[in-house]
Design a protein around this motif. Structure first.
Motif, mmCIF file in Angstrom:
data_model
loop_
_atom_site.group_PDB
_atom_site.id
_atom_site.type_symbol
_atom_site.label_atom_id
_atom_site.label_comp_id
_atom_site.label_asym_id
_atom_site.label_seq_id
_atom_site.Cartn_x
_atom_site.Cartn_y
_atom_site.Cartn_z
ATOM 1 N N GLY A 19 0.838 -1.205 0.000
ATOM 2 C CA GLY A 19 0.000 0.000 0.000
ATOM 3 C C GLY A 19 0.868 1.249 0.000
ATOM 4 N N TRP A 21 -0.231 4.682 0.213
ATOM 5 C CA TRP A 21 -0.863 5.947 0.656
ATOM 6 C C TRP A 21 0.168 6.824 1.370
ATOM 7 N N ASP A 55 -0.756 -1.277 -4.615
ATOM 8 C CA ASP A 55 -1.983 -0.480 -4.626
ATOM 9 C C ASP A 55 -1.622 0.992 -4.433
ATOM 10 N N SER A 157 -14.046 0.395 -4.183
ATOM 11 C CA SER A 157 -13.553 0.492 -2.808
ATOM 12 C C SER A 157 -14.596 1.233 -1.982
ATOM 13 N N ASN A 158 -14.771 0.783 -0.754
ATOM 14 C CA ASN A 158 -15.705 1.429 0.185
ATOM 15 C C ASN A 158 -17.159 1.375 -0.311
ATOM 16 N N GLN A 177 -12.398 -3.210 -2.275
ATOM 17 C CA GLN A 177 -11.345 -2.844 -1.320
ATOM 18 C C GLN A 177 -11.994 -2.155 -0.113
ATOM 19 N N SER A 206 -5.752 -1.230 5.372
ATOM 20 C CA SER A 206 -5.392 -0.874 6.760
ATOM 21 C C SER A 206 -5.447 -2.085 7.707
ATOM 22 N N MET A 208 -3.239 -3.278 9.623
ATOM 23 C CA MET A 208 -2.558 -3.010 10.909
ATOM 24 C C MET A 208 -3.151 -1.772 11.578
ATOM 25 N N ARG A 210 -3.419 1.219 10.464
ATOM 26 C CA ARG A 210 -2.523 2.370 10.247
ATOM 27 C C ARG A 210 -1.349 2.380 11.219
ATOM 28 N N LYS A 216 4.210 -1.075 18.053
ATOM 29 C CA LYS A 216 5.237 -0.027 18.116
ATOM 30 C C LYS A 216 4.622 1.338 18.411
ATOM 31 N N ARG A 221 4.722 7.995 21.263
ATOM 32 C CA ARG A 221 4.764 8.000 19.784
ATOM 33 C C ARG A 221 3.608 8.823 19.226
ATOM 34 N N ARG A 231 -3.490 10.702 11.169
ATOM 35 C CA ARG A 231 -3.914 9.803 12.249
ATOM 36 C C ARG A 231 -4.347 10.579 13.488
ATOM 37 N N GLY A 283 0.640 -1.133 4.191
ATOM 38 C CA GLY A 283 1.396 0.096 3.959
ATOM 39 C C GLY A 283 2.797 0.013 4.539
ATOM 40 N N ARG A 285 6.551 2.660 4.823
ATOM 41 C CA ARG A 285 7.206 3.936 4.498
ATOM 42 C C ARG A 285 8.705 3.776 4.314
ATOM 43 N N GLN A 289 10.128 -1.897 7.073
ATOM 44 C CA GLN A 289 8.728 -2.183 7.452
ATOM 45 C C GLN A 289 8.139 -3.285 6.582
ATOM 46 N N GLU A 292 9.575 -6.695 7.208
ATOM 47 C CA GLU A 292 8.986 -7.360 8.381
ATOM 48 C C GLU A 292 7.603 -7.931 8.069
HETATM 49 N N1 LIG Z 1 -9.456 2.483 -0.490
HETATM 50 C C1 LIG Z 1 -9.300 3.228 0.571
HETATM 51 O O1 LIG Z 1 -10.167 4.069 0.902
HETATM 52 C C2 LIG Z 1 -8.070 3.042 1.405
HETATM 53 C C3 LIG Z 1 -8.003 3.577 2.705
HETATM 54 C C4 LIG Z 1 -6.864 3.309 3.465
HETATM 55 C C5 LIG Z 1 -5.825 2.565 2.927
HETATM 56 N N2 LIG Z 1 -5.906 2.083 1.641
HETATM 57 C C6 LIG Z 1 -4.798 1.301 1.028
HETATM 58 O O2 LIG Z 1 -4.358 0.318 1.936
HETATM 59 C C7 LIG Z 1 -2.986 0.512 2.229
HETATM 60 C C8 LIG Z 1 -2.668 0.054 3.633
HETATM 61 O O3 LIG Z 1 -3.432 0.754 4.579
HETATM 62 P P1 LIG Z 1 -2.807 1.847 5.549
HETATM 63 O O4 LIG Z 1 -1.524 2.324 4.970
HETATM 64 O O5 LIG Z 1 -3.899 2.804 5.839
HETATM 65 O O6 LIG Z 1 -2.600 1.074 6.907
HETATM 66 P P2 LIG Z 1 -1.707 -0.145 7.430
HETATM 67 O O7 LIG Z 1 -1.184 -0.939 6.324
HETATM 68 O O8 LIG Z 1 -2.533 -0.796 8.472
HETATM 69 O O9 LIG Z 1 -0.522 0.648 8.181
HETATM 70 C C9 LIG Z 1 0.534 1.205 7.462
HETATM 71 C C10 LIG Z 1 1.387 2.071 8.379
HETATM 72 O O10 LIG Z 1 1.854 1.327 9.497
HETATM 73 C C11 LIG Z 1 3.209 1.687 9.806
HETATM 74 N N3 LIG Z 1 4.007 0.467 9.623
HETATM 75 C C12 LIG Z 1 4.152 -0.271 8.500
HETATM 76 N N4 LIG Z 1 4.920 -1.344 8.702
HETATM 77 C C13 LIG Z 1 5.286 -1.307 9.983
HETATM 78 C C14 LIG Z 1 6.092 -2.142 10.770
HETATM 79 N N5 LIG Z 1 6.667 -3.241 10.268
HETATM 80 N N6 LIG Z 1 6.264 -1.811 12.071
HETATM 81 C C15 LIG Z 1 5.686 -0.685 12.573
HETATM 82 N N7 LIG Z 1 4.904 0.144 11.858
HETATM 83 C C16 LIG Z 1 4.711 -0.167 10.576
HETATM 84 C C17 LIG Z 1 3.611 2.780 8.824
HETATM 85 O O11 LIG Z 1 3.345 4.073 9.406
HETATM 86 P P3 LIG Z 1 4.340 4.770 10.460
HETATM 87 O O12 LIG Z 1 5.711 4.233 10.245
HETATM 88 O O13 LIG Z 1 4.211 6.223 10.163
HETATM 89 O O14 LIG Z 1 3.743 4.432 11.802
HETATM 90 C C18 LIG Z 1 2.641 2.539 7.679
HETATM 91 O O15 LIG Z 1 2.398 3.695 6.912
HETATM 92 C C19 LIG Z 1 -2.754 2.012 1.931
HETATM 93 O O16 LIG Z 1 -1.388 2.338 1.753
HETATM 94 C C20 LIG Z 1 -3.587 2.166 0.685
HETATM 95 O O17 LIG Z 1 -2.903 1.625 -0.437
HETATM 96 C C21 LIG Z 1 -7.025 2.302 0.897
#
Ligand SMILES: NC(=O)c1ccc[n+]([C@@H]2O[C@H](COP(=O)([O-])OP(=O)(O)OC[C@H]3O[C@@H](n4cnc5c(N)ncnc54)[C@H](OP(=O)(O)O)[C@@H]3O)[C@@H](O)[C@H]2O)c1
Length: 320
Positions: A19, A21, A55, A157-158, A177, A206, A208, A210, A216, A221, A231, A283, A285, A289, A292
């Motif tokens: 992801g 975003w 994505d 999506s949504n 999605q 999402s 995890m 976000r 962590k 934090r 967030r 997701g 950054r 990450q 892992e």
């Molecule tokens: N369709 C939609 O409306 C919609 C909405 C949301 C998301 N999405 C898609 O889904 C993807 C994933 O969702 P998401 O990015 O919202 O949430 P997520 O995957 O639950 O969380 C991602 C965030 O967690 C942290 N992270 C990632 N790996 C980690 C690790 N190994 N250890 C600790 N922290 C870690 C990073 O932020 P930090 O390092 O800053 O903490 C990262 O940006 C998005 O990138 C996007 O492509 C779509």
């Protein structure tokens, strides 16, 4: 990495997708400052780890996430499946706006292809069903773009079940999605069953929550998040939810540890325990990450762990 088929299509996705975003950088719904080189390194690391799809969306970083994916593709040794999204645009003040008018969808598709530097988008998704009265108009235009070879498959999506049914009459829906994590389980009510019955993939976002479920996060934090990290606006990061979730995470920790896994992997594998879910969009950054989290694809949670997590989630819900 494990592979599952995308709905009725011939695409085979790794059960963890990347992801993008957060790596889009600052905008109204950004995640604070982001280093571009680290973002590109994260994308390349995800491909090296075996992830075969990415994505993104036009609106992430107001085009910048797609540009970074395009940059990474130039350097990649093999090309992944690319999923992006339309319907969320931005105005001159860089504010998010929604539009599902046919001419806007067509323009968006061309802009995304250009930013990504590709000829065809493998999966083109309507980001949000807003304004709802225009979903058919957008879908018809996307079907035309598919005939022209600009798009391979169409997703949403949504969306609700009712909204998906409206589109199915026009052109098949390949995927949905939705949000899905231990903290947000609405999709279990009817969407998972409907999608499974109709050969529609669920690619969950999402997983995890976000970053909140990675183990962590801490009050320190949270306090140190940049002021423009979206967030800060999310109810999951406010009380009483925030403290309750940190307590839940500590109870989940031994389950991850006895399996020799991390909490981030546990939250993703938990989403993937459902056969109706094709993949989790994870997701990242920076490279560490995704290095892992990618191995969560290969971890099938056992029944005992799933049952124990269920009990913890029931207790967690009861607290709120
Ligand atoms: N369709 C939609 O409306 C919609 C909405 C949301 C998301 N999405 C898609 O889904 C993807 C994933 O969702 P998401 O990015 O919202 O949430 P997520 O995957 O639950 O969380 C991602 C965030 O967690 C942290 N992270 C990632 N790996 C980690 C690790 N190994 N250890 C600790 N922290 C870690 C990073 O932020 P930090 O390092 O800053 O903490 C990262 O940006 C998005 O990138 C996007 O492509 C779509």
């Amino acid at each position: 990495m494990q592979i599952r088929k995308l709905g009725y299509t011939d695409l085979k996705l790794t059960t963890v997708g990347l992801g993008t975003w957060a790596i889009g950088g600052p905008w109204q719904w950004g995640w604070g400052p982001q280093d571009d080189d680290e973002a590109i390194a994260a994308i390349l690391a995800s491909l090296d780890a075996g992830i075969n799809w990415i994505d993104t969306a036009a609106v992430y970083g107001l085009g910048h996430s797609e540009e970074l994916v395009g940059e990474a593709l130039k350097k990649a040794s093999h090309k992944p499946i690319i999923a992006t999204k339309c319907s969320l645009l931005w105005n001159d003040k860089k504010e998010k706006v929604s539009c599902l008018k046919a001419e806007s969808i067509r323009r968006e598709c061309h802009d995304s292809l250009k930013r990504l530097g590709i000829e065809t988008i493998d999966l083109y998704q309507i980001h949000w069903p807003e304004p709802e009265e225009d979903i058919e108009q957008a879908w018809e235009e996307m079907a035309k773009l598919a005939k022209e070879g600009k798009i391979r498959y169409l997703g949403v999506s949504n969306f609700s079940v009712e909204q998906i049914k409206r589109l199915q009459k026009i052109h098949p829906v390949a995927s949905l999605q939705p949000p899905y994590s231990m903290l947000h389980r609405d999709v279990e009510d009817e969407l998972l069953a409907y999608c499974a019955q109709n050969e529609i993939s669920v690619v969950a976002y999402s997983p995890m929550q976000r970053g909140l479920l990675t183990g962590k996060f801490s009050p320190e934090r949270l306090a140190s998040l940049p002021l423009d990290d979206h967030r800060r606006k999310s109810s999951d990061f406010h009380e009483p939810q925030f403290t309750a979730t940190l307590e839940l995470v500590e109870k989940l920790r031994p389950i991850a540890e006895r399996n020799g896994r991390t909490l981030a992997q546990l939250s993703i594998s938990w989403v993937l325990r459902r056969p109706e879910v094709t993949a989790a969009i994870v997701g990242a950054r920076k490279p560490e990450q995704i290095l892992e989290t990618a191995p969560a694809s290969d971890w099938d949670l056992n029944e005992e762990d799933i049952e124990q997590i269920e009990q913890l989630l029931i207790e967690h819900q009861a607290k709120l």
